[in-house]
Scaffold this active site. Structure first.
Site, PDB file in Angstrom:
ATOM      1  N   GLY B 149       0.830  -1.198   0.000  1.00  0.00           N
ATOM      2  CA  GLY B 149       0.000   0.000   0.000  1.00  0.00           C
ATOM      3  C   GLY B 149       0.865   1.249   0.000  1.00  0.00           C
ATOM      4  O   GLY B 149       2.063   1.203   0.302  1.00  0.00           O
ATOM      5  N   CYS B 150       0.248   2.367  -0.320  1.00  0.00           N
ATOM      6  CA  CYS B 150       1.000   3.617  -0.417  1.00  0.00           C
ATOM      7  C   CYS B 150       1.461   4.089   0.961  1.00  0.00           C
ATOM      8  O   CYS B 150       2.638   4.377   1.168  1.00  0.00           O
ATOM      9  CB  CYS B 150       0.162   4.678  -1.112  1.00  0.00           C
ATOM     10  SG  CYS B 150      -1.517   4.859  -0.476  1.00  0.00           S
ATOM     11  N   TYR B 151       0.538   4.162   1.907  1.00  0.00           N
ATOM     12  CA  TYR B 151       0.947   4.562   3.256  1.00  0.00           C
ATOM     13  C   TYR B 151       1.976   3.580   3.841  1.00  0.00           C
ATOM     14  O   TYR B 151       2.969   4.005   4.436  1.00  0.00           O
ATOM     15  CB  TYR B 151      -0.257   4.627   4.198  1.00  0.00           C
ATOM     16  CG  TYR B 151      -1.219   5.784   3.986  1.00  0.00           C
ATOM     17  CD1 TYR B 151      -0.789   7.098   4.091  1.00  0.00           C
ATOM     18  CD2 TYR B 151      -2.565   5.552   3.748  1.00  0.00           C
ATOM     19  CE1 TYR B 151      -1.684   8.157   3.943  1.00  0.00           C
ATOM     20  CE2 TYR B 151      -3.460   6.601   3.597  1.00  0.00           C
ATOM     21  CZ  TYR B 151      -3.026   7.904   3.701  1.00  0.00           C
ATOM     22  OH  TYR B 151      -3.909   8.941   3.565  1.00  0.00           O
TER      23      TYR B 151
END
Lengths: 346, 346, 346, 346
Positions: B149-151
């Protein structure tokens, strides 16, 4: 390996040159010239370039910078290059000037609109106007290229086929142009602060913007007669992009087919010009980050006018990208080299 | 020539894959899968790709798309790939999944946080977590990669050296993360309209965001013990970029030198990680358009805490760029191939 | 009719005072003081005020401006008022200072964080901290009010009930604050240009921002013991608004009911504080253009922490609106007078 | 106390009506009509109104809403009011329609441009075009007011004095208009997402926008002859504001003095129209949040054209503010009541 120096490397156009040239394997930046930041690390100013451009900036001495370079790009204030160029510089390196100093052939016009005395009048004739779609062969042989302004690039390419093919009334042209703020440069002016620019739309320089004579000169050449236009630039709260909305009355008998043919005959082989599909208008996001020029048009039968929309990224096709396109031509390299990035629309 | 299919090609992460892959000469996109736009020209939806991706979108049939491809990227809703993957697909093509389906090894944790039944439990063990800086060798041999995921990408890379080297109190970690809006996807929700997002800053999913267990799992692995964090994502009125501001208490005896050494020993050879100079904090603009991760930190002696800032472009290192980095590893290509764009900070 | 002078009328906080005061029928602006624009028409600088504030700016002479006024607002650089205030000024007019000069009672702390010698130490004790929700009665009687900083207003009001009611661990407080750019002022700095700010998110002044001791002083008072916090401000690409995301560990035995009661007992009668409904977090747009403070919170049982979100308009409750609220109190006027504008969320 | 119902209260124009009316002490909102949100708390949808508009929305039944109101505002889709209005409604309450249903007197023109059958043809004649600067006396006596469109308000007021005074060539008018995104409404369309709108500029509806006949009808009336215009609307990445840049050729003999006199004779007593000083052009920020119309112009001798710039806040003078101005007239209240907010330029 082409050795390149950039004078004015710490403005927005200069920084865009740096970004694009650093991604090439056949070019090496040998000089970062900067009046304001001489002695400082380039990547300390543009931290995006950290680890890729950690060199120290020199001052903006054109003569010194030319000695170690094959090509010099000058992204400097109006008048600077005219004051600093000479035969020795041109003997050392090819020059691509991103300022207006050599764009206008009529020195009186230049001096009137720019309110400056031109200090290198003798070189104006030799300089080639760096719009490859119109002057490709001349650029290939040039020592000194005058890279077009951002508004002129978009305006001229959007309209010249219609004039060349005699499809529009030469006296009817109105160009309503909209630009992102990067065109205003990187100096610390209150007018360009985020809080002054954001959530605002304004016109400026109505009837008096200095890109007007540059556009008129090129459109006149396409038309084969003197063209006078209304040109109104606007500032839009975005960073990049120019949108031109141009209006002209159609000559009697002009058909949609004529218009289509005019654009296609001029641009069919141009890699950077995209003639949009029917009913599509140009949008700046669709060219952002690329060297593309998108052109669309609508024929309004109610008013017998054509409305042309043209879009470019002002820092790329309107400045650094076009300069690199010119460099490619001057060095006999594939014109698209280093300019293949596709638009980053979001 | 690597043949690639993209399922979910018309979302923002999918479109970023298209943009990046179209610029490669060693990859050919053979399938644009889209549930919503099957039958439409891709460049009619993303007009930035006009003349470069004029193919017609197919539907999102993973099995069919795998047949003609060497690799499939799935940028699809949670649960979709788990429901559509099978041995036949994996026999046809390697799979890089940009959804969360195979990121979390503990299926109970996945089902609890995602409120979904996992439909391919048997493949979870085989899937490799696609963070090359941590799992490079496993990725090279993988058939199925779970792209982070990005986070999590930004959070894990910012903090894991401190935990691995036992420099911070494991119970003290707070991650305050800020994201541009593209992370919210391309569906027509009122919440993501320009007028709802612009000139606004908000937190969401406090204590309950689904990226929390993904971050915790990787940080736990680095620490060698179970880590529980506070994670608060925020939405910022910008398109791209994630900034992580992470807080942790220093263990007794931790020196600045220890911290510097920890980051350098972990990342000295990582091409995409830039450890910032002293007193520099990460900013999203300096990584925008690139696959970089910028990491800086400040040690606050008053509170005995370290404050780490990490920045990525959420669509590149946080999604499509990382997926391509994984693809490069899986096909034995130079890890940086197609990912050399420098940040476009304005 | 209250006669008001504004020193620093051409900065953003000053201009907001002008905008708000011009809409009142019981106040007349008698002096526009400006160091940079003395001699120019106010509405030539802020064209939004055309036809409403066409007066000519004077210089920033506090003594002269006080003579014709009942109240002076100083929205001036740090140190300016301390250098220019004296008993004569205070005999002429009440003073509300929007700078930091009189906010901090401990002069050593002020001089250390602000790196300035305080030139009116003798007045520090008399000055009242202008946070009406905490010091209403003192403000009513004050001659000199120190209007709180923007970050402190939002931070203190968000957290003080929890400390006063002994619900959180005093050593665990972390304040991650996000501000619009207007807080950086109206001077022509490159850092605040549209193209430097837009599409970017960054932290600054980590561990060293000058609002830290102001927040700590007030939180310490609420707690009855010395509080040391981590405070990290960030810049967000928007014009107005501060969002505070504050983290603290709950003391053993603290219940959700305790927290609800603490906030309600402190703020039930406060017209400008809105305690949000369960599961609602503060967003800056919902207070934009108003004097409101919105406060929400989430209790995270996994980590035993509370996450409080607070939002204000930094130019209103964080500056000009609060100053007017103080003026109302000092003149015995309804506290809400001139501050009833509802938020303009788009 | 005037009792007001709003149909379509949950769109942007409706919400602006709510915001403005809630600040009045002489008006009470008795009905929040909403097709999409019936049954929900208004402040749950627009949290900015929390504690001020916590009422529950009703459905959009015009007949029911009229029974309890003195006035109904309809901010509804085209065709809705024409289908729902009748004599009973008009007997119950005055009606101000913010849609286009009653703006155009020629029903054929309406039906052609709006592609709708008009369901209340009998009321078209009675309806008064709600532009107070042109129809003040008629509005005072009206039962049914057709509130003008946003583009028409700005375009008509910018140009009509020039036509009325016969100063410009009637066939030469080109209106290039730029609007913030709130004009596109609050429905969840992909086109209006932050990531589609931000950093983009585009034209739309070239030659075919439905505000064209509305502008032409009013300009024709001013000119005393049929006017056909080119009208091109554009979307700008900002929330509020319309900027009109209008071009026209001057008639032989027209002097700058004539133009100045024309504007002044038409607008000298208009409280909401500000004729800018020489060399000032209209900017949207300077009217944002106010009911003002700012008008400037430049005479370009090179082309013999006048370039007029006009700016309004599209949600206020272009919608809700103008509706309230009309309401004030219809109820014999001071025309400026509730509309005295000065522009919030940042």
């Amino acid at each position: 390996m082409i050795k390149a120096s950039i004078v004015g490397a710490t403005g927005y156009a200069g920084a865009e040159l740096v970004r694009l040239l650093l991604q090439r394997e056949d070019v090496k930046i040998v000089g970062y010239g900067s009046k304001s930041f001489a002695g400082e690390s380039y990547s300390g100013i543009f931290r995006s370039m950290y680890k890729y451009a950690d060199d120290v900036c020199e001052n903006d001495n054109v003569s010194e910078l030319s000695k170690k370079a094959d090509i010099i790009f000058t992204a400097t204030p109006q008048g600077f290059l005219a004051e600093n160029i000479n035969d020795e510089v041109l003997a050392n390196a090819k020059v691509i000037d991103l300022s207006a100093d050599f764009r206008i052939k009529d020195v009186d016009v230049y001096e009137k609109w720019y309110k400056l005395e031109h200090k290198s009048k003798g070189l104006i004739k030799e300089a080639v106007y760096g719009l490859p779609e119109l002057y490709r062969e001349e650029i290939k042989k040039a020592r000194l290229v005058a890279n077009p302004g951002c508004y002129p690039t978009c305006s001229i390419l959007s309209l010249q086929p219609l004039l060349k093919h005699k499809l529009i009334d030469e006296k009817s042209i109105i160009i309503d142009a909209k630009s992102g703020i990067s065109g205003a440069g990187r100096s610390g002016k209150v007018d360009n602060l985020f809080c002054e620019v954001n959530e605002n739309m304004k016109a400026y320089g109505i009837g008096s913007h200095r890109h007007t004579p540059e556009i008129e000169a090129q459109l006149s050449k396409a038309a084969g007669e003197d063209i006078v236009i209304s040109f109104t630039p606007h500032l839009v709260p975005m960073m990049r992009g120019i949108l031109v909305t141009a209006y002209a009355s159609l000559k009697a008998g002009t058909t949609e087919e004529d218009i289509k043919n005019a654009y296609e005959s001029e641009y069919a082989n141009e890699k950077f010009i995209r003639l949009l599909r029917k009913n599509e208008n140009a949008e700046t996001r669709f060219v952002k980050g690329s060297n593309f020029v998108d052109i669309g048009y609508v024929i309004d039968n109610r008013t017998n006018r054509i409305v042309v929309t043209g879009a470019i990224d002002n820092l790329i096709k309107g400045a650094a990208g076009q300069a690199i396109q010119n460099m490619n031509l001057m060095f006999g390299i594939d014109e698209e080299c280093g300019l293949k990035s596709l638009p980053m629309s979001i």
